[in-house]
Design a protein around this motif. Structure first.
Motif, PDB file in Angstrom:
ATOM      1  N   GLN A   1     -22.160   5.054  24.125  1.00 60.95           N
ATOM      2  CA  GLN A   1     -21.706   5.726  25.413  1.00 60.95           C
ATOM      3  C   GLN A   1     -23.378   5.605  26.725  1.00 60.95           C
ATOM      4  O   GLN A   1     -23.382   5.061  27.890  1.00 60.95           O
ATOM      5  CB  GLN A   1     -21.187   7.367  25.147  1.00 60.95           C
ATOM      6  CG  GLN A   1     -19.908   7.332  25.186  1.00 60.95           C
ATOM      7  CD  GLN A   1     -19.808   8.753  24.389  1.00 60.95           C
ATOM      8  OE1 GLN A   1     -21.103   9.241  24.194  1.00 60.95           O
ATOM      9  NE2 GLN A   1     -18.916   8.411  23.679  1.00 60.95           N
TER      10      GLN A   1
ATOM     11  N   HIS B   1     -19.725  10.972  27.432  1.00 58.63           N
ATOM     12  CA  HIS B   1     -18.615  10.254  27.516  1.00 58.63           C
ATOM     13  C   HIS B   1     -17.252  10.256  28.625  1.00 58.63           C
ATOM     14  O   HIS B   1     -16.346   9.797  28.479  1.00 58.63           O
ATOM     15  CB  HIS B   1     -17.330  10.487  25.771  1.00 58.63           C
ATOM     16  CG  HIS B   1     -16.712  11.858  25.857  1.00 58.63           C
ATOM     17  ND1 HIS B   1     -17.913  13.449  25.783  1.00 58.63           N
ATOM     18  CD2 HIS B   1     -15.926  12.181  26.962  1.00 58.63           C
ATOM     19  CE1 HIS B   1     -16.936  14.529  25.532  1.00 58.63           C
ATOM     20  NE2 HIS B   1     -15.451  14.167  26.501  1.00 58.63           N
TER      21      HIS B   1
ATOM     22  N   SER C   1     -14.820   4.345  25.524  1.00 55.98           N
ATOM     23  CA  SER C   1     -15.513   3.462  25.721  1.00 55.98           C
ATOM     24  C   SER C   1     -15.159   3.045  23.999  1.00 55.98           C
ATOM     25  O   SER C   1     -14.916   4.068  22.561  1.00 55.98           O
ATOM     26  CB  SER C   1     -16.953   3.376  25.382  1.00 55.98           C
ATOM     27  OG  SER C   1     -17.455   4.699  23.920  1.00 55.98           O
TER      28      SER C   1
END
Length: 452
Positions: A22, A238, A244
């Motif tokens: 991330q 995030h 992701s």
């Protein structure tokens, strides 16, 4: 010309790979080229990241390693101490090769490893490469780990006090019994690892946190004093992008379709992360506690989470029927989407930092069953500082589980927790906006990297 290239090196466990990837996406969006250095063990799915370069190095330490052993924290510590010894040479050769192949148009600016991989400081010292570490835990738990020598010296970790409810003045949110769980392994191995991590962190050029200032503002000045290097609180990672695809386990999408059929704010989500393990007795108590609560629940039962079992075979028939009436069981769930789903009303968690942060970001109150490490501190902050959840004090006991579920999901106490969680969720949104604390900290981090 671009801003240059960054080398990122995650610790190859689910809870550490996710935030590192991330962070890689965040820094890539700021104009940096990204190379992810990884091992063959738990290697990321490269096809999900066509915008990154991936570089592996050979290591035999984890070849054929039985990941079920990681459910035992003692094995985790011993493994971490081992890799920090044996990965030095192959990692050094890998980074040296990358440096020799770099160009003036795409210079390597720095290395960003997981702070737990403390050996990387020796490598970057040799190669004259700046090193900024990523700490994937909360600031509050890292302060507790930093305090370990003092807590040991003061006698808080003696066996006689292992179940004491007394507060710890040095870390007021914790009880003495929490320290026993936090440090419940071979003290010598832990002491070696913590001293090395702290030393390696202080020697770094900077420190990146997957947290935000408003959440941990009470401990931030202490951390800045303990680690007098630039600290960058740029989280929650995030929330910069949609979820992701970095899960090492296959996600069961029926979790979402089942939630779609449930009423708003009616489902308890239960998941203990990617490493925790419980015995059959604890599992049965969990099941009866869930069934007796009379609430709907989505339960992640990861294969291998029950010691000595593959999956659900320990279930007695009657208990499985009781659970099936109200619950849906999956092997792994798309957690961020589950927590964001309107049907989800509470999260029963082991309180790993990723899970805690994800629950806060979606405004979902928590029931906490911490097991070891940073989980104890995270859980106490959830209950005593942020006041957005409850800690199960007596392990897995069905009556306490049922009571806690009803307190959070049904009773007024839970409604008040939900209101406080909603306030924290709003602070998340604000910190990421232009001018917000995490936005400003990220801008500072970018400028800091460009100064190398």
């Amino acid at each position: 010309m671009g801003k240059g290239r960054l080398l990122l090196f995650p610790l190859p466990f689910q809870g550490h790979i996710n935030p590192m990837l991330q962070l890689a996406n965040i820094l890539h969006s700021k104009g940096f080229n990204i190379t992810i250095i990884h091992t063959s063990f738990n290697s990321p799915n490269i096809s999900n990241y066509p915008h990154f370069t991936f570089e592996s190095f050979s290591e035999d330490t984890l070849a054929g390693y039985d990941t079920s052993l990681l459910g035992n924290v003692k094995n985790v510590i011993l493994l971490l101490n081992l890799v920090n010894k044996v990965w030095i040479d192959p990692f050094h050769d890998c980074v040296k090769r990358l440096l020799s192949n770099s160009s003036v148009e795409d210079p390597i600016r720095c290395l960003i490893p997981d702070a737990t991989l403390y050996f990387t400081q020796a490598v970057t010292d040799l190669l004259k490469l700046p090193r900024i570490v990523l700490r994937t835990s909360s600031l509050c738990s890292f302060h507790v780990f930093h305090s370990f020598p003092l807590l040991l010296q003061k006698g808080y970790l003696s066996i006689e006090d292992s179940q004491s409810e007394a507060p710890v003045p040095e870390v007021p949110q914790l009880k003495v019994k929490d320290l026993s769980s936090t440090f419940k392994i071979e003290r010598d191995a832990l002491h070696v690892m913590l001293l090395a991590i702290m030393s390696g962190t202080k020697a770094a050029s900077g420190l990146i946190w997957n947290s935000f200032e408003e959440l941990e503002q009470s401990i931030l000045p202490t951390i800045q004093k303990e680690f007098p290097i630039p600290n960058f609180t740029i989280g929650p990672f995030h929330k910069y992008f949609t979820a992701s695809a970095s899960s090492l386990l296959e996600q069961d999408q029926t979790a979402l379709s089942w939630l779609d059929m449930q009423a708003p704010h009616s489902v308890l989500y239960v998941s203990f992360g990617s490493l925790a393990a419980i015995d059959k007795t604890e599992f049965f108590e969990m099941a009866w506690g869930l069934a007796n609560s009379k609430q709907k629940f989505l339960w992640v039962v990861r294969p291998g989470v029950i010691r000595g079992s593959e999956w659900l075979e320990p279930f007695p028939v009657g208990l499985l029927e009781a659970v099936s009436e109200r619950g849906h069981i999956v092997k792994w769930a798309p957690q961020q989407e589950v927590l964001a789903h309107p049907a989800t009303t509470c999260f029963w968690s082991h309180c790993g930092w990723n899970s805690t942060l994800e629950s806060i970001c979606e405004g979902v109150p928590m029931i906490c069953s911490p097991s070891f490490g940073d989980q104890m501190t995270n859980a106490r902050y959830v209950e005593a500082v942020w006041k957005v959840g409850l800690v199960l004090e007596n392990g897995m006991e069905r009556e306490e589980i049922t009571s806690a579920i009803r307190r959070v999901v049904v009773e007024q106490e839970g409604k008040e927790m939900k209101m406080r969680m909603s306030c924290l969720k709003e602070k998340v949104n604000t910190c990421l906006m232009e001018g917000g604390s995490s936005y400003r900290s990220l801008e500072s981090l970018v400028n800091f990297i460009l100064s190398f």
